[in-house]
Design an enzyme around this catalytic site. Structure first.
Site, PDB file in Angstrom:
ATOM      1  N   CYS A  61       9.887   9.170  -5.003  1.00  0.00           N
ATOM      2  CA  CYS A  61       8.668   8.470  -4.345  1.00  0.00           C
ATOM      3  C   CYS A  61       9.261   7.210  -3.855  1.00  0.00           C
ATOM      4  O   CYS A  61       9.788   6.440  -4.642  1.00  0.00           O
ATOM      5  CB  CYS A  61       7.625   8.148  -5.236  1.00  0.00           C
ATOM      6  SG  CYS A  61       6.137   7.459  -4.409  1.00  0.00           S
ATOM      7  N   CYS A  64       6.016   4.066  -5.012  1.00  0.00           N
ATOM      8  CA  CYS A  64       6.158   3.693  -6.551  1.00  0.00           C
ATOM      9  C   CYS A  64       7.688   3.715  -6.785  1.00  0.00           C
ATOM     10  O   CYS A  64       8.363   4.329  -7.486  1.00  0.00           O
ATOM     11  CB  CYS A  64       5.680   4.807  -7.552  1.00  0.00           C
ATOM     12  SG  CYS A  64       4.901   6.140  -6.907  1.00  0.00           S
TER      13      CYS A  64
END
Lengths: 588, 361, 219, 141
Positions: A61, A64
């Site tokens: 990701c 994040c």
């Protein structure tokens, strides 16, 4: 009248999420949450150098952007029993905290706000009244009538230009929007302020990690050598042979910049984010009745003061809360085979032990087995498998993870600042404590924990500076760097509290290579499909019983789903410990 | 109003031509064009209308979008509110579901043949594309439809440009790059994991300014940003030449900013702008913060033999092959030796004694 | 195939194949030589052994007065390119890292710019040697394909390495790939050409010195 | 920050790339062009990697001149004439005071300081309108 409402894509999230909901008389009776993208990162990780794993895992990701890197290096360090120097611990804490503050503010303004804020209504606002409103809730400097008039003019030009761009087809004018025009204008102004603020505070990661998104990490410490040398004379003759300040980004200037950024973060949270949350929430108190979810909450814990081996030193404690009962906290064992398990009864995977069984991540296996309809499709078969997400459970129970779980855990464990902040929020909004278990409660909890974390940052910073002044420049422990120094076999778990919730990476190392790797991530806990017992995942449970005014404009669904801050690229993952990929695809 | 040019928009905002001139000077510098081009840039920018941009996200991590929001000059705000009309972008757009798809279809229809298509993420081809769908449509189908009406395509990030992480061995989902699928449209590759924000903005600005592709290298990357290696532009390069290398991540050499070659830096074979533009508004960049370059703007960098292995070392271990070779070599050597001895012995056995009498015959 | 793919092949499978062929060939050659066997010399040695073997290894490394006068150029260029090769091969940091990763052995590197200078000298010396070989009628007559091959595979890695370091003509990635490939070519032909002398030379010298000493001949 | 100031630090930069000399040579050429042919030109400083040492060398060699100016449009632009008349140092900043672009301009006067013709025309109209208003006001008064 029964109706199937499909929302795909769910936008303003990370990744690809689809919600299919059954409604009856304007109320959602059943919801199914489906992750529709898979990359197979854990299959790709097999056979690679464990020291490289963080970079792969981090690309799970980009929002994040740090959490999987941290969880990954912690997993390898846990497996190898590899201690890291105190400075590395402090720098990691600062980076994790910066990620929280950055991520939560961006989520609130850029991903979540448009569910509550009607951009078009802001055109009707009176700039003077907006200025009064802004000044009544905060002493933030940008609050003059002229500032808001400029902002409104900018917006007006934009709307009248006819090209709405990202605002095209928003649900503007929907009756669910309750803010007065002035509050809308203020929020739009802060949407833009937050965009330029986040650019500045992301620099903290750039100083320690070289860039953001995707800063660099290192097994055994942090890669950023500190070039503030109190007694270092330099070697050789001439400046070419010396470095000194300026040799790395973590020098006098860099550290001063970190301090400034921490100040900028705290100012924005105190003067904009917290007041805005409370102001906007006060118009949406009915949303304390919807979106509760499963009522079970779990945290893994994070922000160690004394290394990951001493959980009692964590700022955020670990534990499990069942059925809203804050008086009893259940202890959690990441390594126990019967506690954390993942199920695939409704996921597009097979287990060798059968689709009904749950498996602990160390023994986890995944064989991609797509049984859904051939694209393009209208509907998924929600009675069968319908997602690339698995269903993780703690002792068979679905768990909510994330800001609400953490605030409840801090509260239940007696954290004073949390108790004060929660009390203040409930009083200000005049809502009962049960109101926390809701869509709005979740959004408010995110704001409150941001405040708690940003307040803690100066402490870690001062400690780091104190260490440097005392001559401790260590940022990396070299002793176990070479794979030849490792045991033939090792396994470990690396965990952390990501902004979106409890995150764990489990790794098995054999002959210096990754033998098995598995990530069980926050959005899998929250967005996973039903388990073999038919228990809903938190998203699904949260949507049940919620009203849906207009199926064509499913803003209510977005509010609840966005309150979890979905991150679907994270949530979808695959493992295959035995090296047998059973890719059987039935295309119907 | 929809047809307003950038100059008109700025004028209405009370920005003078002097301000515009400055904007053009900064843009020229960003595009790495000679300063004398500023007039040409001003001319084209002055006539520019906000073109429609459709951004498709496939097998990605949203890191590229996040990186774009870190762009400083111009910023994301000025980009999406002044320079382009971003009609479809999952992470930023207000609408969801049906309304979002409608926005995309509408934009495609209204600006068919004119819009700029931006893609991040790779496209899975295995098993009918079931590994990534949006609104029930496979990524492949959505890309092909959207590409058909695009004026040009920008493949943002290493995944879209070269397949990236999903494409890494063993490529479980059959992921490929945009250029593996679309052959009949101009494609600009802007790799990086994620790309440098200034580079993304620079490429967009170039396209918007001149309506044409910048000068590309053989991998489809704009030469202005990918023309030189990290190593050549690295501020630590003098240490490489002096043979001064950091041996671990926090020894005196590391603290003095010595060369990271030994610690696995891939700077010499990586082409990107990090060393000159740096990251996050010029704050730092990976090498400056002490970690070697991992080579993220090059194809297949994930499979390039480990981030901490020096560039001159083998990608895979050769010990097995070496041991086998030695064993086989020894065996063969002994065998040949024995054969030679036998030949010698045989020659000796066949040896006929020759006497003087024989010679005198 | 892109330059990066070529480089990855050269650092991966290519290197494996080259090292395997090199080791196979060298072991084969050494075992072959050893297993030829020698008759035991039962006579009492006239001079102490093995000391005189070692002395020969050293003394034969110095040119005789006559050789020096007859072809000083050959002696000088010979020394320059042999020592140069030795320095470049063993004291450039990337090479040390390679040897370290293959054998676990490591030692300090010389400054890159110094190695660069040595490279230039070595290249010049090699060119002089080649020109001399082509111009000198006797040498030309004596030279065969194997001699030119040995010269070429020695020269190429030096040249490509130099070009890569200075970014001459081609992209660095491609030059690095070509450099590694040329070194691999050297490894592959090594055991099957006169280049084998790197390993057999000193053995042979020791052996000759030892035998001569046994027979009472001064070494 | 008081705490960090206590730390003794050697401010020594790694070796320059030697690009300052190249820039200075180019300035010399451009200046000659200006003198001989009246051609104005500029050098984009972001085009070459310049280390802190290079900057120091550039600044030291060119020196400080007589003119300092600041333009406020889309953030400040700071201009100063160097000790070599005709050689100007132009730095564009954005609203957040970050450097957008930096040029060494070789010209009689930097282009951005000259008022653009269209702006002057607009200004003339604005002034006339203002005068008209004043006249109205005085008529009423």
């Amino acid at each position: 009248m029964n109706q199937r409402v499909v929302v795909d894509p769910i936008t303003r999230i990370e990744g690809h999420l689809r919600i299919e909901a059954e409604t009856e008389g304007g109320i959602i009776t059943q919801a199914s949450s489906s992750g529709t993208m898979v990359r197979g990162i854990e299959i790709i990780l097999r056979g690679r150098d464990p020291r490289d794993a963080w970079a792969f895992a981090q690309r799970i990701c980009g929002v994040c952007t740090l959490v999987h890197g941290i969880a990954s290096v912690r997993a390898v360090e846990n497996a190898l029993n590899y201690p890291i120097p105190p400075n590395a611990q402090l720098i990691r804490n600062l980076m994790i905290a910066a990620q929280y503050v950055h991520d939560h503010v961006m989520h609130f303004y850029h991903l979540h706000a448009l569910d509550w804020v009607d951009v078009v209504s802001a055109l009707k606002a009176d700039p003077k009244a907006t200025s009064e409103l802004a000044q009544s809730i905060s002493n933030y400097s940008k609050s003059s009538p002229g500032y808001f008039a400029d902002m409104q003019k900018k917006l007006k030009d934009f709307v009248e230009g006819g090209q709405l761009g990202i605002f095209t087809n928003g649900y503007w004018g929907h009756p669910a929007y309750k803010l007065p025009p002035e509050a809308n204008l203020m929020a739009v102004a802060h949407y833009l302020e937050a965009l330029s603020w986040q650019r500045e505070v992301a620099k903290l990661h750039a100083i320690f990690g070289g860039k953001n998104p995707h800063p660099n990490f290192l097994v055994g410490g942090v890669p950023c050598a500190i070039s503030v040398h109190p007694d270092h004379p330099g070697r050789g003759k001439g400046p070419h042979f010396r470095g000194g300040a300026g040799a790395t980004a973590v020098d006098l200037t860099g550290l001063q910049k970190v301090k400034d950024i921490i100040g900028q973060m705290r100012d924005f949270v105190d003067q904009v984010y917290v007041p805005d949350t409370l102001a906007i929430a006060s118009f949406y108190k009915d949303w304390t009745q919807y979106g509760e979810g499963v009522g079970n909450f779990m945290t893994f814990g994070d922000f160690p003061a004394n290394g990951m081996d001493d959980p009692s030193s964590f700022m955020i404690p670990s534990g499990v809360i069942l059925n809203r009962d804050l008086s009893t906290i259940h202890e959690l064992d990441m390594n126990a085979a019967d506690q954390i398990q993942e199920y695939v009864a409704h996921s597009w995977y097979d287990y060798s032990v059968g689709k009904e069984q749950g498996l602990h991540p160390y023994d986890g296996e995944t064989n991609l087995n797509y049984t859904g309809p051939k694209p393009p499709y209208e509907h998924l078969d929600v009675d069968q498998s319908y997602s690339w997400l698995k269903s993780p459970r703690w002792k068979g129970k679905p768990m909510e993870v994330g800001p609400l779980a953490r605030v409840l855990m801090l509260h239940a464990r007696g954290h004073e600042q949390t108790q004060e902040l929660v009390g203040m929020t409930l009083r200000t909004l005049d809502i009962p404590v049960q109101g926390l278990f809701s869509t709005l409660g979740r959004t408010a909890a995110r704001t409150l924990e941001t405040k708690i974390i940003v307040d803690a940052m100066s402490g870690w910073y001062n400690q780091l500076i104190a260490n440097i002044k005392a001559g401790d420049l260590r940022t990396f422990n070299e002793t176990l760097w070479e794979p030849s120094s490792w045991p033939q076999q090792a396994k470990g778990v690396g965990y952390m509290e990501a902004p979106r919730g409890a995150l764990g990476h489990w790794i098995v190392i054999k002959d210096g290579k990754i033998d098995n790797y598995q990530a069980v991530v926050p959005s899998t806990w929250n967005a996973g499909p039903r388990d073999p017992q038919g228990q809903d995942g938190p998203y699904e449970a949260a949507l049940k019983g919620q009203p849906l005014h207009d199926p064509k404009q499913p803003i209510e669904i977005l509010r609840t789903i966005h309150s979890f801050d979905p991150c679907i690229a994270c949530a979808v993952h695959v493992t295959d410990p035995e090296g047998e990929e059973l890719v059987k695809v039935k295309v119907r | 109003m929809a047809d307003e040019t950038l100059l008109e928009i700025l004028k209405r905002r009370g920005i003078s031509r002097r301000g515009f001139l400055k904007f053009c000077a900064a843009t020229t510098s960003l595009l790495a064009l000679p300063p004398s081009m500023a007039v040409a840039v001003a001319d084209s920018l002055g006539r520019l209308k906000r073109p429609a941009v459709i951004w498709l996200s496939f097998q990605e991590c949203t890191g590229c979008t996040e990186s774009l929001t870190r762009a400083h000059s111009p910023s994301i705000e000025s980009l999406i509110f002044d320079a382009i009309s971003l009609d479809y972008h999952h992470t930023l757009q207000a609408a969801s579901g049906h309304a979002a798809e409608e926005a995309r279809e509408h934009s495609m229809k209204a600006d068919w043949g004119k819009y700029l298509l931006i893609v991040d993420g790779s496209i899975p081809l295995k098993d009918g594309g079931a590994y990534s769908t949006i609104a029930g449509i496979s990524n492949l189908q959505m890309l092909q439809e959207a590409a058909a009406g695009a004026a040009a395509i920008v493949a943002i990030g290493t995944c879209a440009a070269f397949g990236g992480l999903p494409h890494a061995q063993p490529n479980p989902t059959g992921a490929v790059a945009v250029s593996d699928i679309i052959k009949d449209k101009p494609i600009i590759n802007v790799p990086g994991c994620p790309p440098v924000p200034a580079v993304m903005v620079g490429v967009l600005a170039h396209y918007l300014t001149f309506g044409s592709l910048p000068d590309l290298d053989d991998l489809g990357r704009p030469r202005a940003f990918y023309g030189e290696s990290i190593h050549d532009r690295c501020y630590r390069r003098p240490f490489y030449d002096q043979g001064k290398f950091a041996k671990t991540f926090d020894d005196a050499g590391a603290r003095d900013g010595w060369c990271l070659f030994e610690l696995g830096c891939k700077g010499p074979t990586t082409h990107n702008a990090c060393a000159t533009t740096k990251w996050n508004g010029g704050t730092s960049w990976p090498v400056q913060s002490g970690h070697g370059c991992i080579g993220c703007s090059e194809p297949d960098f994930w499979d390039a033999g480990g981030f901490y292995k020096a560039l001159s070392t083998p990608v895979d271990s050769v010990t097995g092959a070496a041991a086998a070779a030695v064993a086989v070599g020894a065996a063969a050597g002994v065998a040949i030796g024995i054969a030679n001895r036998q030949r010698k012995a045989q020659a000796r056995a066949e040896h006929q004694t020759v006497t003087i009498e024989d010679l005198e015959k | 195939m892109s330059a990066m793919e070529l480089l990855l092949w050269a650092r991966g499978p290519g290197l494996g194949i080259a090292v395997a062929i090199f080791l196979f060939g060298m072991t084969l050659r050494l075992f072959e030589i050893y297993s030829l066997g020698r008759k035991t010399d039962l006579a009492a040695p006239r001079s102490p052994t093995p000391g005189s073997g070692w002395r020969t290894v050293f003394s034969r490394s110095l040119p005789y007065q006559g050789t020096w006068h007859r072809s000083g150029l050959t002696v000088i260029t010979g020394f320059v390119f042999h020592i140069g090769l030795f320095i470049v091969l063993l004291f450039l940091l990337p090479h040390i890292k390679l040897i370290h990763s293959l054998t676990g052995l490591s030692w300090p590197a010389l400054p890159t710019s110094l190695v660069d200078l040595v490279t230039v000298l070595t290249l010049i010396a090699l060119l002089v040697v080649l020109v001399h070989r082509l111009m000198d009628p006797v040498k030309r007559l004596l030279s065969g394909f194997g001699d030119y091959l040995a010269w070429a595979v020695t020269f190429l890695p030096l040249l490509t390495g130099y070009m890569a370091y200075h970014h001459l003509l081609l992209d660095y990635t491609l030059l690095l790939a070509l450099h590694i490939l040329s070194a691999e070519l050297l490894l592959v032909v090594f055991p099957f050409t006169k280049l084998t002398h790197t390993f057999t030379l000193f053995i042979a010298r020791w052996y000759n010195g030892d035998i001569a000493a046994r027979k009472g001949v001064a070494s | 920050m008081s705490s960090l100031k206590d730390i003794g630090v050697h401010v020594v930069h790694v070796g320059g790339n030697g690009n300052a000399r190249a820039v200075l040579r180019e300035v010399e050429n451009l200046l000659q062009k200006l003198v001989e042919k009246g051609e104005e030109s500029s050098i984009d400083l972001s085009g070459l990697p310049l280390s802190a040492e290079d900057y120091d060398l550039l600044e030291e060699t060119l020196g400080e001149g007589e003119v300092v100016a600041e333009v406020h449009s889309l953030g400040p632009t700071r201009i100063h004439e160097t000790g070599v008349p005709g050689v100007w140092w132009v730095t564009h900043y954005n609203d957040e005071d970050e450097v957008l672009a930096e040029f060494i301009e070789v010209a009689w006067c930097p282009e951005i300081l000259l008022a653009p013709e269209d702006d002057v025309k607009d200004g003339l109209e604005a002034l006339r309108a203002r005068l008209f208003e004043l006249k109205q006001e005085s008529n009423h008064g």
